[in-house]
Write a protein that holds these residues in place. Structure first.
Motif, PDB file in Angstrom:
ATOM      1  N   VAL A 100      12.087  -1.568 -17.158  1.00 23.65           N
ATOM      2  CA  VAL A 100      12.695  -2.097 -15.730  1.00 23.65           C
ATOM      3  C   VAL A 100      12.990  -1.662 -14.637  1.00 23.65           C
ATOM      4  O   VAL A 100      12.180  -1.544 -13.320  1.00 23.65           O
ATOM      5  N   PHE A 101      14.204  -0.374 -14.811  1.00 26.40           N
ATOM      6  CA  PHE A 101      13.886   0.597 -14.138  1.00 26.40           C
ATOM      7  C   PHE A 101      12.643   1.620 -13.168  1.00 26.40           C
ATOM      8  O   PHE A 101      12.870   1.610 -12.232  1.00 26.40           O
ATOM      9  N   ASN A 102      12.445   2.022 -14.727  1.00 27.89           N
ATOM     10  CA  ASN A 102      11.235   2.717 -14.153  1.00 27.89           C
ATOM     11  C   ASN A 102      10.038   1.608 -13.511  1.00 27.89           C
ATOM     12  O   ASN A 102       9.280   2.940 -11.856  1.00 27.89           O
ATOM     13  N   PHE A 103       9.874   0.730 -13.780  1.00 28.99           N
ATOM     14  CA  PHE A 103       9.014   0.121 -12.564  1.00 28.99           C
ATOM     15  C   PHE A 103       9.409   0.418 -11.751  1.00 28.99           C
ATOM     16  O   PHE A 103       8.607   0.043 -10.295  1.00 28.99           O
ATOM     17  N   LEU A 104      10.569  -0.368 -11.294  1.00 30.08           N
ATOM     18  CA  LEU A 104      11.122  -0.617  -9.951  1.00 30.08           C
ATOM     19  C   LEU A 104      11.101   0.547  -8.981  1.00 30.08           C
ATOM     20  O   LEU A 104      10.996   0.830  -8.213  1.00 30.08           O
ATOM     21  N   ASN A 105      11.965   2.150  -9.256  1.00 27.25           N
ATOM     22  CA  ASN A 105      12.201   3.146  -9.041  1.00 27.25           C
ATOM     23  C   ASN A 105      10.677   3.687  -8.711  1.00 27.25           C
ATOM     24  O   ASN A 105      10.482   4.417  -7.589  1.00 27.25           O
ATOM     25  N   CYS A 106       9.494   3.463  -9.438  1.00 27.32           N
ATOM     26  CA  CYS A 106       8.034   4.175  -9.629  1.00 27.32           C
ATOM     27  C   CYS A 106       7.701   3.355  -8.792  1.00 27.32           C
ATOM     28  O   CYS A 106       6.485   4.437  -7.787  1.00 27.32           O
ATOM     29  N   PHE A 107       7.849   2.516  -8.762  1.00 28.14           N
ATOM     30  CA  PHE A 107       6.464   1.640  -7.616  1.00 28.14           C
ATOM     31  C   PHE A 107       7.099   0.516  -6.919  1.00 28.14           C
ATOM     32  O   PHE A 107       6.351  -0.501  -5.798  1.00 28.14           O
ATOM     33  N   ALA A 108       8.627   0.255  -6.128  1.00 26.70           N
ATOM     34  CA  ALA A 108       9.829  -0.265  -5.421  1.00 26.70           C
ATOM     35  C   ALA A 108       8.716  -0.293  -3.913  1.00 26.70           C
ATOM     36  O   ALA A 108       8.069  -0.446  -3.227  1.00 26.70           O
ATOM     37  N   SER A 109       8.485   1.101  -3.759  1.00 27.57           N
ATOM     38  CA  SER A 109       8.487   2.250  -2.470  1.00 27.57           C
ATOM     39  C   SER A 109       6.597   1.773  -2.486  1.00 27.57           C
ATOM     40  O   SER A 109       6.209   1.185  -0.826  1.00 27.57           O
ATOM     41  N   LEU A 110       6.040   1.333  -2.933  1.00 29.48           N
ATOM     42  CA  LEU A 110       3.834   1.192  -2.834  1.00 29.48           C
ATOM     43  C   LEU A 110       4.296   0.082  -2.639  1.00 29.48           C
ATOM     44  O   LEU A 110       3.361  -0.714  -1.588  1.00 29.48           O
ATOM     45  N   PHE A 111       5.373  -0.983  -3.411  1.00 30.60           N
ATOM     46  CA  PHE A 111       4.730  -2.583  -3.133  1.00 30.60           C
ATOM     47  C   PHE A 111       5.177  -2.794  -1.708  1.00 30.60           C
ATOM     48  O   PHE A 111       4.491  -3.660  -1.252  1.00 30.60           O
ATOM     49  N   TYR A 112       6.526  -1.909  -1.233  1.00 31.46           N
ATOM     50  CA  TYR A 112       7.355  -2.459   0.004  1.00 31.46           C
ATOM     51  C   TYR A 112       6.177  -2.053   1.158  1.00 31.46           C
ATOM     52  O   TYR A 112       5.688  -2.877   2.302  1.00 31.46           O
ATOM     53  N   ILE A 113       5.407  -0.459   1.254  1.00 30.62           N
ATOM     54  CA  ILE A 113       4.834  -0.428   2.106  1.00 30.62           C
ATOM     55  C   ILE A 113       3.196  -1.352   1.984  1.00 30.62           C
ATOM     56  O   ILE A 113       2.718  -1.596   3.347  1.00 30.62           O
ATOM     57  N   ALA A 114       2.230  -2.392   0.810  1.00 26.20           N
ATOM     58  CA  ALA A 114       1.658  -2.214   0.456  1.00 26.20           C
ATOM     59  C   ALA A 114       1.919  -4.048   1.538  1.00 26.20           C
ATOM     60  O   ALA A 114       0.492  -4.299   2.174  1.00 26.20           O
ATOM     61  N   PHE A 115       2.781  -4.603   1.345  1.00 25.19           N
ATOM     62  CA  PHE A 115       2.914  -5.913   1.340  1.00 25.19           C
ATOM     63  C   PHE A 115       3.876  -6.067   2.635  1.00 25.19           C
ATOM     64  O   PHE A 115       4.229  -7.738   2.852  1.00 25.19           O
ATOM     65  N   VAL A 116       4.740  -5.141   2.715  1.00 28.10           N
ATOM     66  CA  VAL A 116       5.806  -5.175   3.841  1.00 28.10           C
ATOM     67  C   VAL A 116       5.333  -4.848   5.651  1.00 28.10           C
ATOM     68  O   VAL A 116       5.526  -5.243   6.241  1.00 28.10           O
ATOM     69  N   LEU A 117       5.117  -2.953   4.815  1.00 28.58           N
ATOM     70  CA  LEU A 117       4.753  -2.629   6.063  1.00 28.58           C
ATOM     71  C   LEU A 117       3.554  -2.578   6.358  1.00 28.58           C
ATOM     72  O   LEU A 117       2.634  -2.744   7.723  1.00 28.58           O
ATOM     73  N   LYS A 118       2.616  -3.212   5.118  1.00 27.99           N
ATOM     74  CA  LYS A 118       1.601  -3.187   5.602  1.00 27.99           C
ATOM     75  C   LYS A 118       0.598  -2.122   5.887  1.00 27.99           C
ATOM     76  O   LYS A 118      -0.413  -1.853   6.765  1.00 27.99           O
ATOM     77  N   ASP A 119       0.961  -0.821   5.427  1.00 26.35           N
ATOM     78  CA  ASP A 119       0.061  -0.009   6.279  1.00 26.35           C
ATOM     79  C   ASP A 119      -0.912   0.571   4.966  1.00 26.35           C
ATOM     80  O   ASP A 119      -0.111   2.009   4.356  1.00 26.35           O
ATOM     81  N   MET A 120      -1.789   0.973   4.627  1.00 23.58           N
ATOM     82  CA  MET A 120      -2.719   1.166   3.970  1.00 23.58           C
ATOM     83  C   MET A 120      -2.301   2.604   4.102  1.00 23.58           C
ATOM     84  O   MET A 120      -2.876   3.938   3.541  1.00 23.58           O
ATOM     85  N   LYS A 121      -2.548   3.740   5.157  1.00 16.10           N
ATOM     86  CA  LYS A 121      -2.609   4.746   5.396  1.00 16.10           C
ATOM     87  C   LYS A 121      -1.494   5.851   4.461  1.00 16.10           C
ATOM     88  O   LYS A 121      -1.324   6.460   3.574  1.00 16.10           O
ATOM     89  N   LEU A 122      -0.207   5.587   4.710  1.00 16.73           N
ATOM     90  CA  LEU A 122       0.441   5.996   4.430  1.00 16.73           C
ATOM     91  C   LEU A 122       0.732   5.339   2.339  1.00 16.73           C
ATOM     92  O   LEU A 122       1.110   6.061   1.539  1.00 16.73           O
ATOM     93  N   LEU A 123       0.162   3.600   2.170  1.00 16.77           N
ATOM     94  CA  LEU A 123       0.504   3.609   0.969  1.00 16.77           C
ATOM     95  C   LEU A 123      -0.914   4.820  -0.154  1.00 16.77           C
ATOM     96  O   LEU A 123      -0.026   4.992  -0.553  1.00 16.77           O
ATOM     97  N   ARG A 124      -1.411   5.169   1.101  1.00 20.42           N
ATOM     98  CA  ARG A 124      -3.154   6.171  -0.213  1.00 20.42           C
ATOM     99  C   ARG A 124      -1.923   7.918  -0.131  1.00 20.42           C
ATOM    100  O   ARG A 124      -1.807   8.387  -1.336  1.00 20.42           O
ATOM    101  N   GLN A 125      -1.072   8.056   0.902  1.00 18.18           N
ATOM    102  CA  GLN A 125      -0.157   9.401   0.687  1.00 18.18           C
ATOM    103  C   GLN A 125       0.909   9.152   0.007  1.00 18.18           C
ATOM    104  O   GLN A 125       0.853   9.876  -0.775  1.00 18.18           O
ATOM    105  N   SER A 126       1.893   7.977  -0.150  1.00 20.37           N
ATOM    106  CA  SER A 126       3.216   8.037  -1.279  1.00 20.37           C
ATOM    107  C   SER A 126       2.142   7.919  -2.248  1.00 20.37           C
ATOM    108  O   SER A 126       2.772   8.661  -3.366  1.00 20.37           O
ATOM    109  N   LEU A 127       1.264   7.509  -2.998  1.00 16.21           N
ATOM    110  CA  LEU A 127       0.985   6.850  -4.282  1.00 16.21           C
ATOM    111  C   LEU A 127       0.314   8.359  -4.755  1.00 16.21           C
ATOM    112  O   LEU A 127       0.488   8.720  -5.506  1.00 16.21           O
TER     113      LEU A 127
END
Length: 621
Positions: free
Chosen positions: A406-433
């Motif tokens: 549970v912790f590892n999932f949120l810690n590793c992927f929360a920022s990616l979900f935030y970028i994808a579905f809140v910021l909707k910035d695919m360029k930043l999503l690619r860079q972060s991933l």
């Protein structure tokens, strides 16, 4: 003629040592003598009827250190009777799989009275471990010489000795000749080839072999994703929104590969005999404590601990602590986004080359912080789960895995979900991933393999110098091996290895549609991971005891859960894409409906694949 355990000789002075027992330095002689007598005593008298001797004789003990090391082995007949006692399943001459019995030993394929290879060394060491752990207290009230180390009828003597600090460790020895053969076919010659899974199983046991089998399968399953992702990345690099086709392929891939693995896993464990092996009754784990009483189910005397107290600890302490850690993880994530905004603003104002490099610095720092937080949280999760006082090892492992995942999932992927579905910035999503994936892989290789190997090499050189300086006539080869191996780190199981693959599967299956090279980097990492993990098992850690396994256990459920999240995530990304939105410019309700239908269709395909594989297995049987 029926052979009984009472007919076996346990007085052999020379035997092949399989297991080492190390006592604490100040252990009393009466304690050692008592344990020795219990180990060599006949089974009918409550002993293990094994072979036991000190590493050094009396003369050598006067001139050398390490006087508290003892070797354990067993005769061939004792091993075969032990194989029957633990319920090992072997292949018969008629190609069926049956539980081994000594009386019908001639009916089993590969058995010969003059052949010592019928049981693998891993199986022999597992049998010895089983016999040592099943040495039970009879009428003793305490361990001789240690009145504070209380005993009660039925208590495992070895577990009590370990928890009391009287015995420091019990570990199986390597077979240097067999290990060299395994290394030559496994990792010493770097080549693209299948691993010798059956040989790994014969040397390390089923649990380790299943991990390497899954690692190999997962790596090959990633190759289609990498092959498709490479040209996709090259030709659609600058257009971050054209990911629909790759996301659609991702949907099918992430569900089908796990169903295919189930079949491959079942085939392997059936061939090894563990799929049909009866599950043994679980004893209370060594760390379990409570008030001595009678277990209402087993009728045995053992520590009892009220379940309501355990539930209170879980819900009133562990759960709030986990929630607090999750909140802290999200807080760190928001700091990371503030750094991203600062780096982007700096680059827009200056536009120089060094500020363009600076754009990647926040992601790299965040990736390192994520790894540090994951490791610190792991220690806290282990402490909490131990404090919850679970009776069984399986319950302890399940609660620990749940906390960590549970912790590892949120810690590793929360920022990616935030970028994808809140910021909707695919360029930043690619860079972060890209940054998170590559940085985590590099750190894991350094921390888990390179650093331990370097430290072990330094220790090995010191031990060899000490042995070469000895002037005493001893078996220097065995002495050096035992001294070297007792100082090696203890392999703590496949938990961290599966966790690394779980997170990698998440990076690839969730968002690789916007960074198609994710699978390619994962494949490259896993090819080196196979070799580094093999090196780690053979040369860095002590040899672990074999543990029969019929599957990868709770990790199968963890990967399937990630697969479900992946399907939902990719469907949502498809629904957000400009190409799909252009088809439904007016009606968002129709778009949502189509996305839901696609999602359910994928789940249906997954179910159909599972049923087809199951039916095919039944037909073959």
């Amino acid at each position: 003629m029926k052979v009984t355990l009472s007919a076996l000789d346990t007085s052999e002075s020379s035997f092949t040592p399989l297991v080492v027992i190390e006592f604490a330095q100040d252990v009393k002689e009466e304690t050692k003598e008592w344990l020795k007598n219990r180990i060599i005593a006949p089974k009918k008298h409550g002993g293990a009827q094994l072979l036991f001797r000190p590493l050094l004789n009396k003369y050598e003990q006067e001139t050398l250190e390490n006087k508290n090391l003892y070797l354990v082995g067993a005769s061939k007949i004792r091993m075969l009777l032990g194989a029957e006692a633990v319920g090992l399943v072997k292949e018969c001459n008629d190609n069926t799989m049956r539980a081994f019995t000594y009386r019908t030993r001639q009916n089993f394929k590969g058995f010969d009275d003059n052949n010592d290879d019928f049981l693998t060394m891993a199986e022999c060491q597992f049998i010895i471990k089983h016999e040592l752990e099943n040495l039970r207290a009879k009428d003793e009230k305490m361990i001789p010489g240690y009145p504070q180390a209380k005993l009660y009828p039925g208590k495992s003597l070895l577990r009590r000795l370990l928890t009391s600090g009287i015995v420091i460790q019990v570990f199986p020895l390597h077979d240097n000749e067999a290990l060299k053969k395994l290394e030559d076919t496994w990792y010493t010659r770097f080549a693209l080839k299948y691993q010798p899974i059956d040989s790994i199983r014969g040397y390390f046991g089923e649990t380790i072999a299943l991990y390497f089998g899954f690692l190999e399968y997962f790596t090959f399953a990633l190759i289609p994703m990498a092959v498709i992702g490479l040209p996709y990345y090259l030709f659609v690099w600058e257009d971050y929104d054209k990911y629909v086709i790759f996301a659609s392929f991702n949907l099918i891939w992430s569900t089908v590969i796990l169903e295919v693995w189930k079949r491959g896993c079942a085939n392997m464990t059936y061939r090894w005999g563990t799929l049909l092996m009866k599950r043994k009754f679980e004893e209370p784990r060594p760390g379990f404590h409570g008030v001595l009483g009678i277990n209402s189910i087993t009728g045995k005397e053992e520590p009892l601990y009220p379940s309501y107290k355990r539930q209170m600890r879980i819900y009133l302490v562990s759960l709030p602590f986990v929630c607090l850690c999750l909140y802290f993880s999200l807080y760190v994530m928001m700091i990371y986004f503030d750094l991203e905004v600062w780096a982007l603003g700096l680059h827009e104002n200056s536009g120089s080359e060094w500020t363009s490099v600076l754009l990647y610095v926040p992601s790299i720092i965040y990736a390192i912080v994520i790894e540090i937080m994951n490791r610190l949280y792991r220690y806290a999760a282990e402490f909490l789960t131990s404090w919850e006082n679970h009776r069984l090892e399986s319950a302890y492992q399940n609660h620990l895995i749940l906390k960590v995942l549970v912790f590892n999932f949120l810690n590793c992927f929360a920022s990616l979900f935030y970028i994808a579905f809140v910021l909707k910035d695919m360029k930043l999503l690619r860079q972060s991933l890209a940054t998170l994936l590559i940085t985590s892989q590099i750190l894991n290789q350094i921390v888990e393999s390179l650093l331990p190997y370097w430290l072990q090499r330094k220790h090995g050189v010191r031990v060899k110098r000490k042995v070469q300086a000895l002037k005493v006539d001893i078996d220097a080869t065995l002495y050096e091996q035992v001294i070297l191996e007792k100082e090696m780190g203890t392999y703590l199981g496949t938990f961290d290895d599966y966790l690394e693959l779980f997170l990698q599967f998440g990076y690839v299956s969730l968002f690789s549609c916007v960074y198609p090279l994710a699978a390619a980097f994962a494949v490259l990492n896993n090819f080196t991971e196979v070799n580094s993990d093999a090196l780690k098992m053979c040369r860095v850690f002590k040899r672990p005891f074999s543990e029969p396994s019929a599957s990868i256990g709770v990790w199968q459920l963890a990967f399937e859960t990630m697969s479900v999240i992946s399907v939902v995530t990719n469907c949502a990304l498809i629904g957000m894409s400009p190409q799909v939105n252009a088809i439904f410019p007016e009606s968002k309700a129709d778009l949502i409906l189509i996305v839901v239908v696609v999602e359910e269709s994928v789940f249906m395909i997954d179910a159909i694949c599972g049923i087809c594989i199951l039916e095919n297995d039944f037909r073959q049987q």
